[in-house]
Design an enzyme around this catalytic site. Structure first.
Site, PDB file in Angstrom:
ATOM      1  NE  ARG A 165      -2.587   1.330   3.534  1.00  0.00           N
ATOM      2  CZ  ARG A 165      -2.955   2.542   3.958  1.00  0.00           C
ATOM      3  NH1 ARG A 165      -3.761   3.285   3.233  1.00  0.00           N
ATOM      4  NH2 ARG A 165      -2.539   3.008   5.110  1.00  0.00           N
ATOM      5  NE  ARG A 217      -7.407  -0.040  -4.203  1.00  0.00           N
ATOM      6  CZ  ARG A 217      -7.447  -1.356  -4.110  1.00  0.00           C
ATOM      7  NH1 ARG A 217      -7.263  -1.946  -2.949  1.00  0.00           N
ATOM      8  NH2 ARG A 217      -7.674  -2.099  -5.161  1.00  0.00           N
ATOM      9  CB  ILE A 218      -7.567   3.496   3.475  1.00  0.00           C
ATOM     10  CG1 ILE A 218      -8.978   2.986   3.794  1.00  0.00           C
ATOM     11  CG2 ILE A 218      -6.992   4.310   4.615  1.00  0.00           C
ATOM     12  CD1 ILE A 218      -9.035   1.959   4.882  1.00  0.00           C
ATOM     13  CG  LEU A 219      -6.051   8.233  -0.236  1.00  0.00           C
ATOM     14  CD1 LEU A 219      -6.730   9.531  -0.645  1.00  0.00           C
ATOM     15  CD2 LEU A 219      -5.014   7.811  -1.269  1.00  0.00           C
ATOM     16  CG  ASN A 261     -14.792  10.562   1.235  1.00  0.00           C
ATOM     17  OD1 ASN A 261     -14.796  10.084   0.098  1.00  0.00           O
ATOM     18  ND2 ASN A 261     -15.210   9.876   2.289  1.00  0.00           N
ATOM     19  CG  HIS A 297     -19.459   7.871   3.919  1.00  0.00           C
ATOM     20  ND1 HIS A 297     -18.688   6.752   3.642  1.00  0.00           N
ATOM     21  CD2 HIS A 297     -20.378   7.481   4.835  1.00  0.00           C
ATOM     22  CE1 HIS A 297     -19.121   5.746   4.373  1.00  0.00           C
ATOM     23  NE2 HIS A 297     -20.144   6.156   5.101  1.00  0.00           N
ATOM     24  CG  ASP A 314      -9.777  13.323  10.105  1.00  0.00           C
ATOM     25  OD1 ASP A 314     -10.027  12.189   9.654  1.00  0.00           O
ATOM     26  OD2 ASP A 314     -10.280  13.746  11.161  1.00  0.00           O
ATOM     27  CG  ASP A 362     -15.735   6.920   5.620  1.00  0.00           C
ATOM     28  OD1 ASP A 362     -15.343   7.590   4.640  1.00  0.00           O
ATOM     29  OD2 ASP A 362     -16.044   5.719   5.541  1.00  0.00           O
TER      30      ASP A 362
HETATM   31  C1  GRF Z   1     -20.884   7.102  -3.962  1.00  0.00           C
HETATM   32  O1  GRF Z   1     -22.109   6.697  -3.413  1.00  0.00           O
HETATM   33  C2  GRF Z   1     -19.945   7.552  -2.877  1.00  0.00           C
HETATM   34  O2  GRF Z   1     -20.594   8.127  -1.784  1.00  0.00           O
HETATM   35  C3  GRF Z   1     -19.310   6.264  -2.464  1.00  0.00           C
HETATM   36  O3  GRF Z   1     -19.117   5.557  -3.672  1.00  0.00           O
HETATM   37  C4  GRF Z   1     -20.135   5.932  -4.591  1.00  0.00           C
HETATM   38  C5  GRF Z   1     -19.470   6.311  -5.887  1.00  0.00           C
HETATM   39  O4  GRF Z   1     -20.365   6.393  -6.949  1.00  0.00           O
HETATM   40  N1  GRF Z   1     -18.100   6.505  -1.706  1.00  0.00           N
HETATM   41  P1  GRF Z   1     -19.915   6.978  -8.377  1.00  0.00           P
HETATM   42  O5  GRF Z   1     -18.696   6.188  -8.826  1.00  0.00           O
HETATM   43  O6  GRF Z   1     -19.616   8.433  -8.217  1.00  0.00           O
HETATM   44  O7  GRF Z   1     -21.081   6.725  -9.276  1.00  0.00           O
END
Ligand code: GRF
Length: 196
Positions: free
Chosen positions: A62, A88-90, A102, A104, A136, A140
């Site tokens: 990674r 992926r986790i950065l 981000n 979510h 951060d 999430d």
């Molecule tokens: C979104 O629902 C986002 O919140 C999540 O992954 C999905 C990505 O969808 N982390 P897309 O590739 O933008 O259609």
């Protein structure tokens, strides 16, 4: 001068499409994915934006992958990195180097992690939603910029619920990016103030 934005994506790229369709007050200078089959690359091409892949399996670990990604992103000298479905986790060095947003698919802090929509359904919540937050060092976790609720319907499955959440994301993410580009976000500890 308009801000330079890099979008990182792993999936279909519907959030990227929403960004390219919006008036952000900044310019998406590149899209970078971790997989060559990400639909987001096609969306980038359609929008005339350069697309690149740093394929995760091509690196021994990674840390090596993340260094390659960081090098690629750095070349574009971004003012903002947007994770639009980047799965992926950065590492901390990456997320502290540039301001990073981000999106979510839950009302954080409920249901962090990769399967937020499934987890919300399994818990039996009546309301979930979408969160756009600053990234951060924890997954999430960073300060919340925008949130909007989505009601769960009795007949929802993960697909139908995620579709309605995405409809909201497609409004929230461009809005958050344009607020950033207009220098209207002020972070005060965990609280993000939106300047008028
Ligand atoms: C979104 O629902 C986002 O919140 C999540 O992954 C999905 C990505 O969808 N982390 P897309 O590739 O933008 O259609």
């Amino acid at each position: 001068m308009g801000k330079r934005i890099i979008v990182l994506a792993s999936g279909a790229g519907s959030n990227l499409a929403a960004l390219t369709a919006a008036d952000l007050g900044g310019r998406i200078v590149a899209v970078v994915t971790d997989r060559a089959d990400a639909g987001a690359l096609m969306r980038a091409e359609q929008a005339g934006i350069s697309g690149d892949t740093i394929p995760y399996p091509a690196f021994p670990d990674r840390a090596a992958w993340a260094r390659a990604l960081e090098g690629n992103v750095a070349e574009h000298e971004p003012d903002l990195v947007v994770l639009a479905g980047f799965m992926r986790i950065l590492p901390p060095e990456f997320v502290t180097r540039w301001p990073t947003l981000n999106v979510h698919p839950s009302l954080l802090p409920a249901f962090p992690g990769a399967r937020a929509v499934e987890a919300a359904l399994a818990w039996g919540v009546k309301v979930t939603g979408s969160t756009v937050h600053l990234v951060d060092e924890e997954v999430d976790h960073g300060p919340i910029v925008l949130q909007e609720a989505v009601a769960v319907r009795p007949d929802d499955d993960a697909g139908s619920l995620h579709e309605r959440i995405k409809t909201v994301e497609h409004r929230l993410l461009p809005r958050a990016v344009s607020l950033f580009c207009a220098d209207r976000l002020r972070v005060e500890g965990r609280y993000v103030r939106i300047l008028q």
